[in-house]
Design a protein around this motif. Structure first.
Motif, PDB file in Angstrom:
ATOM      1  N   ALA A 144      -2.136  -6.517   0.161  1.00 31.89           N
ATOM      2  CA  ALA A 144      -3.314  -5.780   0.661  1.00 31.89           C
ATOM      3  C   ALA A 144      -2.850  -4.859   1.785  1.00 31.89           C
ATOM      4  O   ALA A 144      -1.723  -4.964   2.258  1.00 31.89           O
ATOM      5  N   MET A 147      -2.779  -4.635   5.125  1.00 33.42           N
ATOM      6  CA  MET A 147      -3.051  -5.589   6.200  1.00 33.42           C
ATOM      7  C   MET A 147      -3.215  -4.873   7.536  1.00 33.42           C
ATOM      8  O   MET A 147      -4.021  -5.268   8.366  1.00 33.42           O
ATOM      9  N   ASN A 148      -2.449  -3.797   7.712  1.00 33.12           N
ATOM     10  CA  ASN A 148      -2.470  -3.093   9.002  1.00 33.12           C
ATOM     11  C   ASN A 148      -3.848  -2.541   9.344  1.00 33.12           C
ATOM     12  O   ASN A 148      -4.236  -2.493  10.500  1.00 33.12           O
ATOM     13  N   TYR A 155       7.775  -4.810   0.791  1.00 32.19           N
ATOM     14  CA  TYR A 155       7.307  -6.155   1.169  1.00 32.19           C
ATOM     15  C   TYR A 155       5.833  -6.213   0.809  1.00 32.19           C
ATOM     16  O   TYR A 155       5.050  -5.397   1.224  1.00 32.19           O
ATOM     17  N   ASN A 188       2.425  -7.892   0.820  1.00 29.74           N
ATOM     18  CA  ASN A 188       1.464  -8.878   1.328  1.00 29.74           C
ATOM     19  C   ASN A 188       0.130  -8.726   0.602  1.00 29.74           C
ATOM     20  O   ASN A 188      -0.889  -9.246   1.013  1.00 29.74           O
ATOM     21  N   GLY A 242       0.830  -1.202   0.000  1.00 32.75           N
ATOM     22  CA  GLY A 242       0.000   0.000   0.000  1.00 32.75           C
ATOM     23  C   GLY A 242       0.862   1.248   0.000  1.00 32.75           C
ATOM     24  O   GLY A 242       0.640   2.173  -0.785  1.00 32.75           O
ATOM     25  N   GLY A 243       1.871   1.250   0.863  1.00 29.24           N
ATOM     26  CA  GLY A 243       2.781   2.388   0.983  1.00 29.24           C
ATOM     27  C   GLY A 243       3.673   2.551  -0.238  1.00 29.24           C
ATOM     28  O   GLY A 243       4.392   3.553  -0.358  1.00 29.24           O
TER      29      GLY A 243
HETATM   30  C1  TPP Z   1      -2.256   9.345   4.723  1.00 33.28           C
HETATM   31  C2  TPP Z   1      -2.665   8.050   5.384  1.00 33.28           C
HETATM   32  N1  TPP Z   1      -3.777   7.395   4.952  1.00 33.28           N
HETATM   33  C3  TPP Z   1      -4.138   6.233   5.559  1.00 33.28           C
HETATM   34  C4  TPP Z   1      -3.406   5.725   6.617  1.00 33.28           C
HETATM   35  C5  TPP Z   1      -3.891   4.476   7.322  1.00 33.28           C
HETATM   36  N2  TPP Z   1      -3.014   3.326   7.080  1.00 33.28           N
HETATM   37  C6  TPP Z   1      -2.010   2.996   7.925  1.00 33.28           C
HETATM   38  S1  TPP Z   1      -1.171   1.579   7.459  1.00 33.28           S
HETATM   39  C7  TPP Z   1      -2.242   1.378   6.117  1.00 33.28           C
HETATM   40  C8  TPP Z   1      -2.147   0.173   5.249  1.00 33.28           C
HETATM   41  C9  TPP Z   1      -0.744  -0.275   5.024  1.00 33.28           C
HETATM   42  O1  TPP Z   1      -0.780  -1.224   4.019  1.00 33.28           O
HETATM   43  P1  TPP Z   1       0.546  -1.747   3.366  1.00 33.28           P
HETATM   44  O2  TPP Z   1       1.420  -0.615   2.917  1.00 33.28           O
HETATM   45  O3  TPP Z   1       0.141  -2.741   2.310  1.00 33.28           O
HETATM   46  O4  TPP Z   1       1.335  -2.440   4.587  1.00 33.28           O
HETATM   47  P2  TPP Z   1       0.802  -3.630   5.542  1.00 33.28           P
HETATM   48  O5  TPP Z   1      -0.030  -3.016   6.625  1.00 33.28           O
HETATM   49  O6  TPP Z   1       0.044  -4.601   4.689  1.00 33.28           O
HETATM   50  O7  TPP Z   1       2.052  -4.202   6.140  1.00 33.28           O
HETATM   51  C10 TPP Z   1      -3.182   2.411   6.035  1.00 33.28           C
HETATM   52  C11 TPP Z   1      -4.249   2.491   4.991  1.00 33.28           C
HETATM   53  C12 TPP Z   1      -2.252   6.457   7.023  1.00 33.28           C
HETATM   54  N3  TPP Z   1      -1.478   6.053   8.055  1.00 33.28           N
HETATM   55  N4  TPP Z   1      -1.910   7.607   6.405  1.00 33.28           N
END
Ligand code: TPP
Lengths: 307, 392
Positions: free
Chosen positions: A135, A137-138, A131, A133, A106-107
């Motif tokens: 989706a 996930m957090n 990394y 995964n 996502g990031g």
């Molecule tokens: C600007 C912003 N929007 C939304 C969020 C909420 N948020 C925190 S972690 C996350 C998802 C992270 O997903 P990913 O990058 O796939 O890592 P994973 O959690 O799967 O390890 C979201 C939507 C945030 N922290 N900042």
């Protein structure tokens, strides 16, 4: 290739973090730390790894580690790299520092792609590890630009009308390679030697490098926590996750899969694909299979392999 | 002593940044701040300063890169305005929360929609609770002087907070004025290289920006509150030291003709210049009016304000940004809260003016002063919030 006996015994990503049992990302972090070559600063985007590894006053990191926000790991890394460069020039700092940015899919694929693109274009000397995964996930398993077609997530559920995610996965490496960077690669924790070798190689590159590593998630992909590495291996052996690298634009297939296992073996292990095996979703299943085949053909061709 | 030159507000800030020997600048252009970063990049590209200029792809990344650089111990500057500041919003809180002494020049500008590139304070007022020290300059000279002081305040170990130095878009950013600049050597003596409190030195690993749950978060924020309070002392000390160097006197606020004033205008930035001129004119006609101009808006200088207000009976507070739906606009709310807290019972009314660069004329200010005098005499406020210069 690295040798097992040469890997440092010391754990720079320590146990005691709060990642789920069987978390592939946790394994990836531990392996990443085995590949370091010297003073290192890790920049971690918001996500599972960040929230689970540094719950104040605890930390799992024995290297300097920084978290700023979700979408800007590459930008923060840019600033750190630039600062060490000028401080060295001014005689205020005397060591070379490896800067590693780490973010989830996502990031990377979604909210962070702009910062990543900017940092790659500017040519900062850093390593970016995504990394994947597949989706968010957090925040509880929402679809991202990395989620494969057909997978059920909480924002692409296996609905009666739309069975899982309609779209297909983005080509992250293609996007990164298009920036003309020197090194980009995919990897899987099931092939530890390949992964650790690539991390080291990417650190040695003078400029930006990107590694896209599969990170099985028992919680989000819905499989038994004891099966993480098995899922990671099957992803490669079914040709779902081609493991290759791109050095100065030249593609190379690192793990050849001459006799691929049926994709269904990989899909069947994971609850996120269960609905695809219902007759109504037959077309989605076929579309996903087709995508995997086409993607493999495309990558293999780029790598100069016969398909 | 320094020499006299002509500089716009943007150039004055850029010149100060150059003399402050920054290590890293990461910024993204936006009108009316653009020239600030253009001039700085020229310095870097011509080798006039030894700094890394990170030409980021957005303001969000600009501040992110600044935080990364600041954590290494580098001296860091950025600049922005309007939509750029709004895009940084998320990261403004990270910069103060991680206690990064970044200095930022802001050429204040209206926010969309409708799109407008001209000066008002909507951008910074929208960020007023982000834990930064916030300073408003009245002229390019003040902008120059405050930038040099800002680094010293920010980097002081009792503070370790980011500082923004605000100039009114176009009115100050683009107007050339007489600016007295210091010798490079004097600035370096006043502002030695940064001595960071703690850094991400990888040979002594630390974790920065951890997840803080309810068991610790409040304490971290409380430390920030205390650091901002502590900055009062530091700002005072830095002002005093700067006065001996530059022979220009700074403080939390400036008072003009306040000694026996019956009515006063309080406003930020360049408008104070016009207000002072109008006050002088009215004084010559025997009308007892004065002007109070806060330089430091955060932390809010309560004690100094109460002292400055003295025995004034009525105050007109001028706001150049709207707090939609609030009883008063931002500056006025702070003033009223301060007066209430200190048991000062005097009449206050609020004037919203100058949005999107709308001019405020000497005549507008004369009318406001006269109304303030009237309120002082009758003790009655006719209209608590006036909209100055708007067509209805
Ligand atoms: C600007 C912003 N929007 C939304 C969020 C909420 N948020 C925190 S972690 C996350 C998802 C992270 O997903 P990913 O990058 O796939 O890592 P994973 O959690 O799967 O390890 C979201 C939507 C945030 N922290 N900042």
């Amino acid at each position: 290739m690295v040798r097992l006996q040469d890997l440092p015994v010391e754990e720079l990503f320590t146990s005691g973090h709060r990642l789920c049992a069987g978390c592939g990302a946790g394994t990836v972090m531990r392996m990443t730390m085995k590949a370091l070559r010297g003073p290192t600063v890790v920049v971690n985007a918001t996500g599972c790894v960040e929230v689970a590894s540094t719950i104040y006053p605890y930390t799992s990191w024995k290297v300097s580690w920084v978290h700023i926000a979700f979408e800007n790991a590459a930008a923060v890394a840019s600033g750190i790299e630039a600062a060490y460069k000028v401080l060295r020039r001014k005689g205020l700092w005397d060591k070379y520092v490896d800067v590693i940015a780490i973010a989830g899919d996502g990031g990377t694929f979604d909210i962070g792609i702009q910062a990543l693109s900017g940092a790659l274009e500017r040519g900062h000397d850093f390593l970016y590890i995504c990394y994947d995964n597949e989706a968010y996930m957090n925040t509880g398993i929402q679809r991202s630009g990395a989620t494969p077609h057909g997978a059920a997530t909480t924002t692409s559920p296996a609905g009666r009308k739309i069975p899982g995610k309609p779209e297909f996965k983005k080509d992250l490496i293609g996007i990164c390679v298009a920036h003309g960077i020197e090194y980009a690669a995919t990897a899987s924790p099931a092939y530890w030697n390949d992964y650790i070798t690539k991390v080291r190689k990417a650190l040695e590159v003078d400029g930006p490098a990107v590694i896209h590593v599969f990170a099985p998630c028992p919680t989000g992909m819905r499989f038994d926590p004891s099966k993480s590495i098995e899922v990671a291996r099957l992803a490669v052996q079914t040709r779902y996750w081609p493991v290759y690298e791109v050095e100065r634009g030249k593609y190379k297939l690192n793990i050849k899969v001459p006799q691929p296992k049926p994709l269904l073996e990989f899909l069947k292990m994971q609850g996120r694909f269960t609905h695809l095996f219902q007759p109504e979703a037959q077309r989605e299943l076929e579309a996903l299979q087709m995508w995997v085949e086409e993607n493999w053909k495309r990558i293999a061709t780029l790598c100069g392999e016969k398909t | 002593m320094g020499k006299v030159t002509g500089l716009t507000g943007n150039e004055a800030i850029a010149y100060a940044v150059k003399q402050c020997n920054v290590d890293v600048v990461a910024a993204y252009p936006i009108t009316p701040q653009t020239i600030m970063v253009e001039v700085i990049s020229e310095y870097v590209y011509n080798g006039e300063i030894d700094a890394e200029y990170v030409c980021v792809e957005s303001e969000h990344s600009a501040l992110s890169a600044c935080i990364g650089a600041s954590l290494t111990g580098a001296r860091v500057f950025t600049a922005t305005a309007s939509q750029g500041l709004a895009l940084m919003h998320e990261i403004l809180y990270v910069a103060s929360g991680l206690r990064c002494p970044i200095v930022m020049g802001v050429a204040n500008r209206a926010l969309s929609a409708p799109l407008n590139i001209h000066g008002d304070h909507s951008d910074m007022m929208g960020s007023r609770d982000c834990g930064w020290i916030q300073i408003y300059a009245e002229s390019p000279q003040e902008a120059y002087d405050w930038i040099i002081q800002a680094f010293k305040i920010a980097e002081d170990h009792r503070v370790l907070l980011p500082v923004s130095v605000n100039i009114d878009g176009f009115i100050l950013s683009h107007s050339m004025e007489r600016v007295e600049i210091l010798e490079d050597g004097d600035v370096s003596k006043f502002l030695p290289p940064r001595k960071p409190f703690i850094t991400i030195d990888p040979t002594k690993p630390i974790t920065v920006g951890a997840l803080c749950l309810p068991d610790y978060y409040f304490e971290v924020k409380f430390q920030q509150i205390q650091a901002l309070k502590e900055s009062f002392n530091v700002i005072r000390e830095v002002n005093a030291e700067y006065e001996t160097l530059a022979e220009r006197k700074y403080g939390f606020l400036e008072t003009y003709a306040m000694d026996d004033a019956e009515a006063a205008i309080i406003c930020l930035g360049s408008t104070a210049g016009t207000a002072k001129a109008v006050a002088m004119d009215l004084r010559s006609k025997g009308k007892k009016v004065g002007v109070i101009k806060p330089w430091v808006y955060r932390p809010f200088p309560e004690e100094e304000l109460i002292k400055a207000v003295g025995d004034v009976k009525a105050i007109a507070v001028l706001d150049r940004a709207c707090s939609f739906g609030a009883p008063f606009n931002a500056l006025c709310s702070d003033i009223i809260a301060t007066l209430y807290r200190h048991g000062k019972d005097l009449r206050v009314f609020n004037c919203l003016y100058g949005l999107g660069g709308r001019d405020i004329t000497p005549n507008d200010l004369k009318i406001i002063f006269e109304e303030a005098l009237e309120v002082a005499k009758t003790g009655k406020v006719k209209e608590y919030v006036k909209y100055v210069g708007v067509r209805e």
